[in-house]
Motif scaffolding. Structure first.
Motif, PDB file in Angstrom:
ATOM      1  N   ASP A   1       0.850  -1.189   0.000  1.00 56.67           N
ATOM      2  CA  ASP A   1       0.000   0.000   0.000  1.00 56.67           C
ATOM      3  C   ASP A   1       0.889   1.243   0.000  1.00 56.67           C
ATOM      4  O   ASP A   1       1.320   1.724   1.053  1.00 56.67           O
ATOM      5  CB  ASP A   1      -0.910  -0.018   1.228  1.00 56.67           C
ATOM      6  CG  ASP A   1      -2.020   1.016   1.154  1.00 56.67           C
ATOM      7  OD1 ASP A   1      -1.966   1.879   0.250  1.00 56.67           O
ATOM      8  OD2 ASP A   1      -2.941   0.971   1.988  1.00 56.67           O
ATOM      9  N   VAL A   2       1.160   1.760  -1.206  1.00 55.68           N
ATOM     10  CA  VAL A   2       2.014   2.946  -1.330  1.00 55.68           C
ATOM     11  C   VAL A   2       1.295   4.143  -0.718  1.00 55.68           C
ATOM     12  O   VAL A   2       0.114   4.380  -0.970  1.00 55.68           O
ATOM     13  CB  VAL A   2       2.363   3.224  -2.804  1.00 55.68           C
ATOM     14  CG1 VAL A   2       3.135   4.530  -2.937  1.00 55.68           C
ATOM     15  CG2 VAL A   2       3.166   2.059  -3.377  1.00 55.68           C
ATOM     16  N   GLY A   3       2.036   4.900   0.078  1.00 53.28           N
ATOM     17  CA  GLY A   3       1.444   5.998   0.829  1.00 53.28           C
ATOM     18  C   GLY A   3       1.295   5.634   2.290  1.00 53.28           C
ATOM     19  O   GLY A   3       1.259   6.511   3.162  1.00 53.28           O
ATOM     20  N   LYS A   4       1.223   4.323   2.570  1.00 51.63           N
ATOM     21  CA  LYS A   4       1.142   3.830   3.948  1.00 51.63           C
ATOM     22  C   LYS A   4       2.337   2.938   4.273  1.00 51.63           C
ATOM     23  O   LYS A   4       3.060   3.181   5.241  1.00 51.63           O
ATOM     24  CB  LYS A   4      -0.166   3.071   4.166  1.00 51.63           C
ATOM     25  CG  LYS A   4      -1.399   3.959   4.072  1.00 51.63           C
ATOM     26  CD  LYS A   4      -2.669   3.178   4.352  1.00 51.63           C
ATOM     27  CE  LYS A   4      -3.894   4.079   4.279  1.00 51.63           C
ATOM     28  NZ  LYS A   4      -5.156   3.331   4.520  1.00 51.63           N
ATOM     29  N   ASP A   5       2.537   1.894   3.468  1.00 51.07           N
ATOM     30  CA  ASP A   5       3.662   0.991   3.723  1.00 51.07           C
ATOM     31  C   ASP A   5       4.988   1.642   3.340  1.00 51.07           C
ATOM     32  O   ASP A   5       6.018   1.393   3.972  1.00 51.07           O
ATOM     33  CB  ASP A   5       3.490  -0.307   2.935  1.00 51.07           C
ATOM     34  CG  ASP A   5       2.269  -1.094   3.385  1.00 51.07           C
ATOM     35  OD1 ASP A   5       1.900  -0.980   4.570  1.00 51.07           O
ATOM     36  OD2 ASP A   5       1.685  -1.813   2.553  1.00 51.07           O
ATOM     37  N   VAL A   6       4.973   2.435   2.292  1.00 50.34           N
ATOM     38  CA  VAL A   6       6.169   3.128   1.819  1.00 50.34           C
ATOM     39  C   VAL A   6       5.710   4.412   1.144  1.00 50.34           C
ATOM     40  O   VAL A   6       4.668   4.442   0.492  1.00 50.34           O
ATOM     41  CB  VAL A   6       6.980   2.229   0.842  1.00 50.34           C
ATOM     42  CG1 VAL A   6       6.145   1.852  -0.384  1.00 50.34           C
ATOM     43  CG2 VAL A   6       8.282   2.879   0.440  1.00 50.34           C
TER      44      VAL A   6
ATOM     45  N   SER B   1       9.633  -4.986   8.184  1.00 51.71           N
ATOM     46  CA  SER B   1       9.574  -4.271   9.468  1.00 51.71           C
ATOM     47  C   SER B   1       8.137  -4.110   9.961  1.00 51.71           C
ATOM     48  O   SER B   1       7.883  -4.028  11.156  1.00 51.71           O
ATOM     49  CB  SER B   1      10.232  -2.890   9.341  1.00 51.71           C
ATOM     50  OG  SER B   1       9.466  -2.034   8.506  1.00 51.71           O
ATOM     51  N   LYS B   2       7.176  -4.072   9.023  1.00 48.26           N
ATOM     52  CA  LYS B   2       5.770  -3.936   9.394  1.00 48.26           C
ATOM     53  C   LYS B   2       5.087  -5.285   9.592  1.00 48.26           C
ATOM     54  O   LYS B   2       3.908  -5.347   9.983  1.00 48.26           O
ATOM     55  CB  LYS B   2       5.026  -3.150   8.297  1.00 48.26           C
ATOM     56  CG  LYS B   2       5.419  -1.693   8.200  1.00 48.26           C
ATOM     57  CD  LYS B   2       4.730  -1.031   7.007  1.00 48.26           C
ATOM     58  CE  LYS B   2       5.080   0.438   6.897  1.00 48.26           C
ATOM     59  NZ  LYS B   2       4.424   1.253   7.942  1.00 48.26           N
ATOM     60  N   GLY B   3       5.817  -6.365   9.291  1.00 46.30           N
ATOM     61  CA  GLY B   3       5.233  -7.691   9.414  1.00 46.30           C
ATOM     62  C   GLY B   3       4.176  -7.973   8.369  1.00 46.30           C
ATOM     63  O   GLY B   3       3.273  -8.785   8.591  1.00 46.30           O
ATOM     64  N   LYS B   4       4.283  -7.315   7.201  1.00 50.85           N
ATOM     65  CA  LYS B   4       3.304  -7.513   6.133  1.00 50.85           C
ATOM     66  C   LYS B   4       3.823  -8.496   5.093  1.00 50.85           C
ATOM     67  O   LYS B   4       5.014  -8.525   4.788  1.00 50.85           O
ATOM     68  CB  LYS B   4       2.971  -6.179   5.447  1.00 50.85           C
ATOM     69  CG  LYS B   4       2.009  -5.299   6.214  1.00 50.85           C
ATOM     70  CD  LYS B   4       1.428  -4.204   5.321  1.00 50.85           C
ATOM     71  CE  LYS B   4       0.487  -4.753   4.277  1.00 50.85           C
ATOM     72  NZ  LYS B   4      -0.153  -3.677   3.490  1.00 50.85           N
ATOM     73  N   GLN B   5       2.937  -9.257   4.564  1.00 46.97           N
ATOM     74  CA  GLN B   5       3.273 -10.297   3.585  1.00 46.97           C
ATOM     75  C   GLN B   5       3.331  -9.713   2.176  1.00 46.97           C
ATOM     76  O   GLN B   5       2.398  -9.063   1.719  1.00 46.97           O
ATOM     77  CB  GLN B   5       2.218 -11.411   3.644  1.00 46.97           C
ATOM     78  CG  GLN B   5       2.419 -12.550   2.660  1.00 46.97           C
ATOM     79  CD  GLN B   5       1.308 -13.580   2.779  1.00 46.97           C
ATOM     80  OE1 GLN B   5       0.629 -13.665   3.794  1.00 46.97           O
ATOM     81  NE2 GLN B   5       1.123 -14.368   1.726  1.00 46.97           N
ATOM     82  N   LEU B   6       4.443  -9.935   1.484  1.00 45.57           N
ATOM     83  CA  LEU B   6       4.551  -9.592   0.069  1.00 45.57           C
ATOM     84  C   LEU B   6       4.008 -10.738  -0.768  1.00 45.57           C
ATOM     85  O   LEU B   6       4.151 -11.906  -0.400  1.00 45.57           O
ATOM     86  CB  LEU B   6       6.013  -9.344  -0.313  1.00 45.57           C
ATOM     87  CG  LEU B   6       6.575  -7.941  -0.147  1.00 45.57           C
ATOM     88  CD1 LEU B   6       8.072  -7.960  -0.443  1.00 45.57           C
ATOM     89  CD2 LEU B   6       5.880  -6.950  -1.068  1.00 45.57           C
ATOM     90  N   VAL B   7       3.399 -10.419  -1.892  1.00 40.49           N
ATOM     91  CA  VAL B   7       2.899 -11.446  -2.805  1.00 40.49           C
ATOM     92  C   VAL B   7       3.609 -11.299  -4.138  1.00 40.49           C
ATOM     93  O   VAL B   7       3.525 -10.256  -4.790  1.00 40.49           O
ATOM     94  CB  VAL B   7       1.371 -11.333  -3.003  1.00 40.49           C
ATOM     95  CG1 VAL B   7       0.891 -12.385  -4.004  1.00 40.49           C
ATOM     96  CG2 VAL B   7       0.643 -11.489  -1.681  1.00 40.49           C
TER      97      VAL B   7
END
Length: 426
Positions: free
Chosen positions: A106-111, A382-388
Motif C-alpha cells: 500500500d504505497v502511501g502507507k507501507d512506503v 519491518s511492518k510484518g506484512k506479507q509480500l505477494v
C-alpha cells in the motif's frame, strides 16, 4: 581510392543493434530501475513499453491488493474474450526476467512516494480511480441489508431503467456496449421515439464513432427489423433508456426504496455533442425498488506530496510528467480522469513509457544510487506484512479456477484479502 567493403543487410543490422544497445544500456551500477504503482492496464502497458524500449531497464510493479490486473480482473466477466487476451499479454510482461510484481503493498502507507523516488530512477503512478463518485442527494446513503441482497440474488428482475443527465447525442457508452444490450435474449430495449426522432437530421455531421452509435440508437427505435420486432414482442424483460434527468432524491417508504425523484433538464450550448445539462424546476418520479449508482469513479491522492486537482480527481501533469516532481510520472485514469476504454489506456501507457525512456536517454533523470525494491522488502518486513510475488499470484489464480470449475464457471474469485494471502503462502 579505397572502397569500403559492402555490408550485407544482416551485418548492417547487427552493427546498428550493437550501436543502439551501447547508447541505451548502462553499467550494472546505473541500470534504470522503474517503479510502477498499480497493476491495472495503465501500469502494465507502461511497463511493456519500458521493457521493450530499453535493453537493460528493470521494472517493479507494486499493487495494493495481493492480486494483479485491476479493472481487467474486477470490472469485466472472466470469460470475456478481450479479458483473456489482455490478461495473457500482461502475464507475459510480468514473467519477463526484468519485471517483478509485488502485491499487497500500500504505497502511501507501507512506503512513501518520496522513499520510492530515492530508490528508483523513475516512479510511475498508475493506480487508477477506485473512489466512487457520489450523487450527493437525499436517500443515497440508504444501505442494503444482507438478507435483501440474498433475496435479490434469487429474484427475477423484469424492468431496468438506465437514466442519464443529457441526451442521446451525449451518451458515454460505446456502440459495442449498446449493441450487446440490444441483443440480450428475452429482453426488449425501450428507446422512446420522441428522444431520437430528429437524430437522422444530424447523423451525417457527427464524428464517425458517434455517427455509428447514434445511427444504431435511431434505427433501434424508429426502424427496427421485423425479426427484432417479433422477438421483442415475446420478451419477458425490458430495459429503458431515459434522457435529460438529474436525480433529486431517493424516495423511501417505511425504510424501503420505492422510487427516485428526478429534475427534468434542459440542454444548453451550440455544440451538438458537448451540450451542458441544466436542471429545471420540473420533476418526474420513476418507481423502482432498487437503485444503483453508476456515475463513474475518481482518483484520490495517495500521498500528501502529490500535486492534485481535487475537483477533477487527477494528478497535475504534463504529458505524464508530474508537475514540479522530476522523476515522478503518472499514467491512465489517475492522469486523465476515468475516461476512455482499454485501447485509450494502452495508448496513454505507451506514451508515458516513451516519455520516461526519453528522459533516461536525455539524462533528465539519473539512475545513480538507485537500486530498486530492497527498500520495499525492508519496509514490509519491518511492518510484518506479507509480500505477494507473481508466482504466488499463480497459486491464487489456480485456486480460483479450481473453485470455478466446481460450479461450472471460468473462475470463482476470492474476495477476502486474508484468504488471498493464505492461499498465496500455501
Amino acid at each position: 581510392m579505397y572502397i569500403l567493403p559492402r555490408l550485407c543487410s544482416r551485418h548492417l543490422r547487427q552493427v546498428l543493434q550493437k550501436s543502439c544497445s551501447r547508447n541505451l544500456s548502462t553499467s550494472s551500477q546505473n541500470v534504470p530501475h522503474v517503479c510502477i504503482v498499480g497493476s491495472g492496464p495503465a501500469g502494465f502497458y507502461t511497463a511493456q513499453q519500458i521493457l521493450k524500449g530499453h535493453p537493460a531497464a528493470k521494472v517493479d510493479i507494486l499493487e495494493k491488493l495481493p492480486v494483479p490486473f485491476g479493472l481487467v480482473r474486477f470490472g469485466v466477466a472472466p470469460d470475456h474474450p478481450e479479458v483473456k487476451n489482455v490478461i495473457h499479454t500482461f502475464t507475459n510482461t510480468a514473467r519477463n526476467k526484468r519485471c517483478t510484481f509485488l502485491g499487497n503493498v500500500d504505497v502511501g502507507k507501507d512506503v512513501s512516494i518520496e522513499e520510492l523516488q530515492g530508490a528508483y530512477t523513475a516512479v510511475v503512478l498508475a493506480y487508477g480511480a477506485d473512489d466512487d463518485r457520489t450523487l450527493a442527494i437525499k436517500g443515497e446513503k440508504t444501505d442494503i441489508s444482507q438478507h435483501a441482497l440474498d433475496a435479490l440474488t434469487r429474484s427475477r428482475v423484469r424492468k431496468v431503467y438506465l437514466v442519464g443527465r443529457r441526451g442521446p447525442l451525449q451518451v458515454a457508452f460505446t456502440i459495442k456496449e449498446i449493441r450487446e444490450m440490444i441483443k440480450l435474449p428475452n429482453c426488449r430495449p425501450v428507446i422512446h421515439k420522441d428522444d431520437v426522432k430528429d437524430l437522422n437530421k444530424v447523423i451525417e455531421d457527427l464524428p464517425r464513432p458517434r455517427k455509428r452509435l447514434t445511427d444504431l440508437l435511431y434505427r433501434t427505435s424508429m426502424e427496427p427489423s421485423d425479426t427484432d420486432t417479433q422477438l421483442w414482442a415475446q420478451a419477458s424483460k425490458e430495459w429503458e433508456l431515459r434522457f435529460r434527468l438529474t436525480p433529486a432524491e431517493v424516495i423511501e417508504t417505511e425504510g424501503k426504496v420505492t422510487g427516485v425523484k428526478f429534475y427534468i433538464n434542459e440542454l444548453q450550448g451550440d455544440d451538438l455533442v458537448n451540450k451542458i445539462a441544466k436542471v429545471t424546476s420540473e420533476t418526474e418520479d420513476i418507481q423502482c425498488g432498487l437503485v444503483f449508482r453508476s456515475i463513474g469513479y475518481k482518483s484520490i491522492p495517495i500521498d500528501p506530496c502529490l500535486p492534485f486537482d481535487e475537483r477533477k480527481g487527477i494528478i497535475l501533469n504534463k504529458k505524464g510528467r508530474v508537475e514540479n516532481r522530476p522523476g515522478l510520472y503518472c499514467s491512465g485514469w489517475v492522469s486523465t480522469g476515468p475516461v476512455g476504454v482499454i485501447l485509450n489506456t494502452m495508448t496513454w501507457g505507451f506514451e508515458t513509457g516513451k516519455v520516461i525512456l526519453k528522459d533516461i536517454e536525455d539524462g533528465a533523470i539519473s539512475s545513480e544510487g538507485k537500486h530498486g525494491n530492497q527498500i520495499i522488502k525492508d519496509k514490509m518486513l519491518s511492518k510484518g506484512k506479507q509480500l505477494v510475488t507473481f508466482s504466488e499470484w499463480d497459486k491464487i489464480d489456480l485456486e480460483e479456477m479450481k473453485r470455478g470449475a466446481e460450479v461450472g464457471k471460468p473462475r470463482e474469485k476470492i474476495i477476502q484479502i486474508s484468504e488471498m494471502l493464505k492461499v498465496a503462502s500455501s
